[in-house]
Design a protein around this motif. Structure first.
Motif, PDB file in Angstrom:
ATOM      1  N   PRO A  65       3.331 -43.306  64.476  1.00 56.25           N
ATOM      2  CA  PRO A  65       2.521 -42.094  64.363  1.00 56.25           C
ATOM      3  C   PRO A  65       3.301 -40.902  63.823  1.00 56.25           C
ATOM      4  O   PRO A  65       3.185 -39.790  64.319  1.00 56.25           O
ATOM      5  N   PHE A  66       4.095 -41.062  62.786  1.00 50.56           N
ATOM      6  CA  PHE A  66       4.890 -39.986  62.219  1.00 50.56           C
ATOM      7  C   PHE A  66       4.039 -38.739  61.966  1.00 50.56           C
ATOM      8  O   PHE A  66       3.004 -38.816  61.311  1.00 50.56           O
ATOM      9  N   HIS A  67       4.471 -37.597  62.476  1.00 49.13           N
ATOM     10  CA  HIS A  67       3.804 -36.301  62.246  1.00 49.13           C
ATOM     11  C   HIS A  67       2.285 -36.393  62.430  1.00 49.13           C
ATOM     12  O   HIS A  67       1.535 -35.734  61.729  1.00 49.13           O
ATOM     13  N   ARG A  68       1.832 -37.250  63.324  1.00 46.70           N
ATOM     14  CA  ARG A  68       0.384 -37.389  63.524  1.00 46.70           C
ATOM     15  C   ARG A  68      -0.121 -36.190  64.310  1.00 46.70           C
ATOM     16  O   ARG A  68       0.118 -36.073  65.500  1.00 46.70           O
ATOM     17  N   PHE A  69      -0.759 -35.272  63.627  1.00 49.86           N
ATOM     18  CA  PHE A  69      -1.264 -34.053  64.248  1.00 49.86           C
ATOM     19  C   PHE A  69      -2.770 -33.957  64.053  1.00 49.86           C
ATOM     20  O   PHE A  69      -3.330 -34.537  63.132  1.00 49.86           O
ATOM     21  N   ASP A  70      -3.392 -33.190  64.923  1.00 49.35           N
ATOM     22  CA  ASP A  70      -4.832 -32.939  64.797  1.00 49.35           C
ATOM     23  C   ASP A  70      -5.099 -31.896  63.712  1.00 49.35           C
ATOM     24  O   ASP A  70      -6.186 -31.862  63.147  1.00 49.35           O
ATOM     25  N   GLY A  71      -4.118 -31.063  63.455  1.00 49.74           N
ATOM     26  CA  GLY A  71      -4.268 -30.034  62.425  1.00 49.74           C
ATOM     27  C   GLY A  71      -2.945 -29.348  62.168  1.00 49.74           C
ATOM     28  O   GLY A  71      -2.001 -29.459  62.957  1.00 49.74           O
ATOM     29  N   TYR A  72      -2.861 -28.655  61.062  1.00 46.60           N
ATOM     30  CA  TYR A  72      -1.652 -27.911  60.711  1.00 46.60           C
ATOM     31  C   TYR A  72      -2.049 -26.617  60.016  1.00 46.60           C
ATOM     32  O   TYR A  72      -3.163 -26.482  59.493  1.00 46.60           O
ATOM     33  N   GLN A  73      -1.123 -25.674  60.031  1.00 47.51           N
ATOM     34  CA  GLN A  73      -1.337 -24.394  59.352  1.00 47.51           C
ATOM     35  C   GLN A  73      -0.035 -23.974  58.694  1.00 47.51           C
ATOM     36  O   GLN A  73       1.026 -24.026  59.327  1.00 47.51           O
ATOM     37  N   LEU A  74      -0.102 -23.590  57.437  1.00 48.66           N
ATOM     38  CA  LEU A  74       1.066 -23.079  56.719  1.00 48.66           C
ATOM     39  C   LEU A  74       0.983 -21.560  56.685  1.00 48.66           C
ATOM     40  O   LEU A  74      -0.050 -21.001  56.302  1.00 48.66           O
ATOM     41  N   ASP A  75       2.055 -20.889  57.096  1.00 54.37           N
ATOM     42  CA  ASP A  75       2.116 -19.424  57.099  1.00 54.37           C
ATOM     43  C   ASP A  75       3.316 -18.958  56.287  1.00 54.37           C
ATOM     44  O   ASP A  75       4.249 -19.726  56.052  1.00 54.37           O
ATOM     45  N   ASP A  76       3.293 -17.695  55.912  1.00 53.26           N
ATOM     46  CA  ASP A  76       4.398 -17.088  55.147  1.00 53.26           C
ATOM     47  C   ASP A  76       4.758 -17.950  53.930  1.00 53.26           C
ATOM     48  O   ASP A  76       5.931 -18.169  53.627  1.00 53.26           O
ATOM     49  N   VAL A  77       3.742 -18.425  53.247  1.00 55.78           N
ATOM     50  CA  VAL A  77       3.932 -19.328  52.104  1.00 55.78           C
ATOM     51  C   VAL A  77       4.424 -18.548  50.894  1.00 55.78           C
ATOM     52  O   VAL A  77       3.874 -17.496  50.555  1.00 55.78           O
ATOM     53  N   ARG A  78       5.451 -19.084  50.252  1.00 56.07           N
ATOM     54  CA  ARG A  78       5.944 -18.547  48.983  1.00 56.07           C
ATOM     55  C   ARG A  78       6.034 -19.687  47.993  1.00 56.07           C
ATOM     56  O   ARG A  78       6.580 -20.736  48.296  1.00 56.07           O
TER      57      ARG A  78
END
Length: 128
Positions: A65-78
């Motif tokens: 289950p590598f990095h098996r997440f229900d959701g993700y959010q990217l912040d401070d994106v450049r």
């Protein structure tokens, strides 16, 4: 009409989101391989560097289950345009699975292949 650099930035951000969708999927290895340059280096916390030189180790490193997440959010994106065929995306990521939270900084360097597709050259995550 968007400038060339604006289009590259939009393409890179789209590809980064594709990478994270793959990383958080039930079986990330096939999709990550498709996004990767043949000389890719993937550096995840508490793991050895994954490359396509050893596809068995690559598949093993990304097995469920590598990095098996229900959701993700990217912040401070450049998004950084290196040139017309290379760029990088840096960000903070927050991902959740149930009550577990994953926080890290991330950076992915991309290059445009001969077929016009953006491919991962290097990806790195550091836990916060």
């Amino acid at each position: 009409m968007p400038t060339m650099h604006e289009r590259i930035r939009a393409d890179l951000l789209h590809k980064e989101r594709s990478l994270w969708t793959a990383l958080t999927s039930a079986d990330p290895a096939p999709a990550v391989k498709k996004l990767s340059n043949q000389e890719v280096n993937l550096m995840f916390p508490k793991m050895h560097t994954l490359t396509l030189e050893d596809e068995e180790a690559f598949d093993e490193g990304l097995k469920p289950p590598f990095h098996r997440f229900d959701g993700y959010q990217l912040d401070d994106v450049r998004t950084i345009v290196i040139d017309l065929m290379a760029g990088a995306v840096t960000y903070k990521v927050r991902a959740v699975r149930g009550n577990q939270e994953y926080r890290a900084t991330g950076s992915t360097t991309w290059n445009q292949a001969a077929d016009g597709e953006w491919r991962i050259v290097a990806h790195q995550e550091t836990l916060l």
